[in-house]
Design an enzyme around this catalytic site. Structure first.
Site, mmCIF file in Angstrom:
data_model
loop_
_atom_site.group_PDB
_atom_site.id
_atom_site.type_symbol
_atom_site.label_atom_id
_atom_site.label_comp_id
_atom_site.label_asym_id
_atom_site.label_seq_id
_atom_site.Cartn_x
_atom_site.Cartn_y
_atom_site.Cartn_z
ATOM 1 C CB SER A 123 -5.784 4.453 2.929
ATOM 2 O OG SER A 123 -5.577 5.750 2.441
ATOM 3 C CE LYS B 65 -4.067 2.031 0.609
ATOM 4 N NZ LYS B 65 -3.613 3.154 -0.225
ATOM 5 C CE LYS C 266 3.614 6.855 8.125
ATOM 6 N NZ LYS C 266 3.426 8.144 7.416
ATOM 7 C CB THR D 67 -2.995 13.023 7.871
ATOM 8 O OG1 THR D 67 -2.982 12.103 6.777
ATOM 9 C CG2 THR D 67 -1.581 13.190 8.403
ATOM 10 C CE LYS E 216 4.912 7.537 -0.566
ATOM 11 N NZ LYS E 216 3.970 7.577 0.563
#
Length: 424
Positions: free
Chosen positions: A358, A79, A103, A199, A115
């Site tokens: 997400s 992800k 994370k 966030t 990424k």
């Protein structure tokens, strides 16, 4: 020659990851990790580069470069965001994908880290060109992404419109409805409530729990926030609505200060109308450097990396620093502040609310059962506070920083998954 120049320029941007990477080097020794464990963590599972042509508005065809890194999938599909930037390199994306793995493990969601992105300056593209570049990139990587392979999301210079183009192009290729291929979509197309400020809200949940653990009365503290973009303005709004005294905020043009507290609704209106927070009536203009040095209880860097460093660390007076930006402190500054008993809540924990929501979006897409806002808020709070408590317990047991504790906890989760799979 041109590409080499881009890589040299972009190496400066890689400092965003430097703090965690430097901490990792000492963590490997602290955990007495084997060579096999270190090798497994040091190498991405898959990284690739694609080159593809796009017809521009002028009628000419231009070649573009795209990358994707899928770092570790021991705990689930990878992800991570897709960013568009003229200085993008695959080496930098590897660092970011590694941190996404960390994370996701830290907040205990079943994803690995990824990424990717395109080497492009979006300001040089028309809307039509941007769409064609996005769709061409997805056609090149479509075989390597999917709801149970790798799920993209927005990142630097990408947004929910670009996520819709990704969704649409992928569904055309697969000829089936697949909303779970990408997160960060509009609610109308399967996006989740709360995502736009997740966030910021995740960071607030962490901050409130930290204050509770430390038995600190919020009324005794004022908050200074560096950065008034999406994350900074939302955290200012949320804290203001919760009764915190937000005494200072800033953007790229400068900051404003009012000791008794700013009316954040007026600040947002002023920023919308003028393009900056500066010159707000009944407040004092200050520089970003002065904001970082304010005698405030809580400092929230929510702008760029490396804002607190050797040159200004001794000016910092805050007792709690909530890192909503990526790596706003250098390693040297971080250690100096920890020696002064400043509580630093690290970015990999503080700003994890975005990937948590997400994950919720992905769950809702798979089940076709969409949650009301209250349910998303409740589950986000639960995820963030549980992660904070795990990290806080390690801090107390080992007398270490929260960054060290967070990295250690996440790494151990990833390695445990690899052992269960027989890879170690």
């Amino acid at each position: 020659m041109k590409q080499n120049k881009i890589e040299r320029i972009h190496s400066d941007s890689a400092r965003t990851c430097k703090l965690c990477m430097e901490e990792m080097e000492t963590l490997y020794e602290h955990l007495a990790m084997s060579t096999d464990e270190i090798d497994l963590l040091d190498m991405p599972k898959r990284s690739f580069t694609v080159h593809f042509p796009v017809r521009m508005d002028s009628g000419k065809v231009k070649m573009f470069i795209g990358h994707r890194v899928q770092y570790n999938d021991a705990r689930g599909p990878t992800k991570g965001g897709i960013r568009y930037h003229p200085e993008l390199t695959i080496e930098y994306l590897q660092d970011l994908a590694f941190l996404m793995s960390i994370k996701c493990a830290l907040v205990n969601i079943p994803f690995g880290g990824a990424k990717g992105g395109i080497v492009v300056n979006t300001r040089e593209l028309s809307r039509g060109e941007l769409e064609r570049v996005t769709r061409a990139y997805i056609r090149e990587i479509a075989d390597y992404i999917g709801p149970f392979k790798d799920i993209p999301a927005p990142d630097v210079y990408t947004d929910e419109q670009i996520m819709v183009w990704i969704l649409d192009e992928f569904e055309k290729i697969r000829r089936e409805h697949t909303p779970s291929i990408v997160t960060g979509k509009p609610v109308e197309l399967g996006g989740s409530h709360v995502r736009k400020y997740s966030t910021s809200l995740g960071g607030v949940f962490i901050l409130e729990e930290a204050l509770r653990k430390l038995d600190i009365d919020r009324s005794e503290l004022c908050v200074a926030i560096q950065g008034f973009g999406k994350v900074g303005s939302n955290v200012a709004r949320i804290l203001y609505e919760k009764g915190f005294t937000v005494c200072a905020v800033s953007d790229s043009k400068g900051g404003i200060y009012k000791p008794e507290g700013l009316d954040i609704k007026k600040v947002i209106d002023h920023k919308t109308g003028t393009g900056s927070v500066i010159d707000l009536p009944e407040s004092q203009n200050i520089t970003n450097e002065q904001l970082l040095a304010l005698d405030c209880g809580i400092l929230i860097p929510a702008a760029l990396s490396n804002q607190i460093k050797r040159e200004n660390v001794n000016d910092v007076k805050a007792k709690i620093i909530l890192e909503l930006a990526n790596a706003p402190l250098t390693m040297e500054a971080s250690r100096t502040l920890i020696d002064r008993s400043v509580l630093i809540i690290p970015d990999i924990l503080a700003n994890a609310g975005g990937v948590v929501v997400s994950y919720f979006e992905w769950i809702q897409n798979l089940s076709q059962d969409y949650w009301e806002e209250d349910k998303v808020l409740e589950r986000l709070r639960e995820k963030m506070i549980t992660a904070f408590e795990k990290v806080h317990d390690i801090c107390l047991e080992q007398n270490c920083s929260m960054r060290r504790a967070a990295l250690q906890f996440a790494i151990q989760r990833i390695l445990y998954a690899e052992r269960l799979r027989g890879n170690l």
